[in-house]
Enzyme design. Structure first.
Site: not given
Ligand code: DGL
Length: 266
Positions: A185-187, A153, A11-12, A74
Site C-alpha cells: 500500500c503506497t501509504h 492520512e 491514489d486515494s 495505489c
C-alpha cells in the site's frame, strides 16, 4: 501524444506521494499531475464496483489534463481496477503489483514473503497470485492492515496507535519466518522506519514504487515519450476534498511545501 505532456498519478490520498517522489528522483525532467481522492479515502474497505467507478472518473480527469502516461500510485486500484482502466484509457498505464512482485522475488532468500496491504488488495489475491506464478517454491503470508491508512492520512505516524497496529499485523508474519516484506500500500513507505524497527534487520522491505517507476521510465523510452535534459517542469496537485489537509500532510512527508492544491469534484 505530446512528449512534453505530464505524467499523471493517482491514489486515494497522500499515499501515492511515495510513488511521486520516485518519479521526481528517476524522471527529474518530467512534469506531473497528481490526484488524491481524499473524498473517498480509505479505498481499502471499498467494493470493486466503487473502486472502478472512482478510478474511471480520476483517469478521465487526468486524460482531460492532457497527461501522456498514468501511474496508478495505489495498490488497491492496481489490483482491482487496472484491467478495466487500461482498456478504456487512451494513454498507457502502469500499476504497482507486477514490479513489486519482481522486486520481492529478487530479494527473498528463503522464499517466505510477507505482504501487508489494504483489505481489498489482500482479498484480490493479486500479490499472492503474482508471486506464486513467477516464483518457485514461494510461501506467501498476507495480512490486511486497515488501521494504518487513516493514521498516515492524519499524519500520526509516530504514535502508540501505529506501534500497536504494526505489532499486531507484523507478529504473525515474523512468526512465519518471512525474510522479505512487500509494502503493498503506497501509504506504508511513510512508516518504513517504524516497520523496519519492528521487524529488525533480518527482513528486507520492498516498496514497489522504485521498480514501478523504473518500468514506467523504460516504457516511456520505448514509446519515445520520455524527456531528458533541463527544462521547466511543474508538479500540480488535485484532491476531491480538504486541500489544506492534503497540503499539510504532503509537506510533512516530502519535507517541503508542495504549493497550491486544487479541489475538484469529479
Ligand atoms: N494507498 C492506496 C494503496 O496503495 C490506498 C489505501 C486506502 O485508501 O485504503 O492501496
Amino acid at each position: 501524444m505530446k512528449r512534453n505532456a505530464a505524467i499523471g498519478l493517482f491514489d486515494s490520498g497522500v499515499g501515492g506521494l511515495s510513488v511521486a517522489v520516485e518519479v521526481y528522483r528517476q524522471l527529474p525532467a518530467e512534469s506531473t499531475v497528481y490526484f488524491g481522492d481524499t473524498a473517498h479515502v480509505p479505498y481499502g474497505p471499498r467494493s470493486a464496483g466503487e473502486l472502478t467507478r472512482f478510478t474511471k472518473k480520476i483517469t478521465d480527469f487526468l486524460q482531460g489534463q492532457g497527461v501522456k502516461y498514468i501511474i496508478a500510485a495505489c495498490n488497491t486500484s492496481s489490483s482491482i481496477s487496472l484491467p478495466v482502466l487500461r482498456e478504456r484509457c487512451k494513454v498507457p498505464m502502469i500499476g504497482l503489483i507486477e514490479p513489486g512482485v519482481a522486486e520481492a522475488l529478487g530479494k527473498t532468500v528463503n522464499g517466505r514473503i510477507g505482504v501487508i496491504a489494504t483489505e481489498a488488495t489482500i482479498r484480490s489475491g493479486a500479490y499472492e497470485q503474482g508471486l506464486k506464478k513467477l516464483g518457485r517454491d514461494i510461501e506467501v503470508y498476507s495480512r490486511a492492515a486497515p488501521r494504518l491508512v487513516p493514521l498516515v492520512e492524519a499524519g500520526r505516524t509516530d504514535t502508540y496507535q501505529v506501534t500497536g497496529a504494526l505489532r499486531e499485523y507484523l507478529f504473525p508474519l515474523q512468526e512465519a519466518g518471512i525474510d522479505t516484506l512487500i509494502l503493498g500500500c503506497t501509504h506504508y513507505p511513510f512508516l518504513a522506519r517504524q516497520i523496519a524497527e519492528e521487524l529488525g534487520p533480518g527482513v528486507r522491505l520492498v516498496d514497489p514504487a522504485s521498480a514501478t517507476v523504473r518500468a514506467a521510465k523504460e516504457e516511456l523510452c520505448r514509446l519515445d515519450l520520455a524527456i531528458s535534459g533541463i527544462r521547466p517542469i511543474s508538479h500540480c496537485f488535485y484532491v476531491s476534498s480538504r486541500p489544506d489537509a492534503f497540503r499539510a500532510a504532503a509537506g510533512r512527508f516530502l519535507k517541503k511545501d508542495i504549493g497550491p492544491v486544487r479541489q475538484i469534484d469529479l
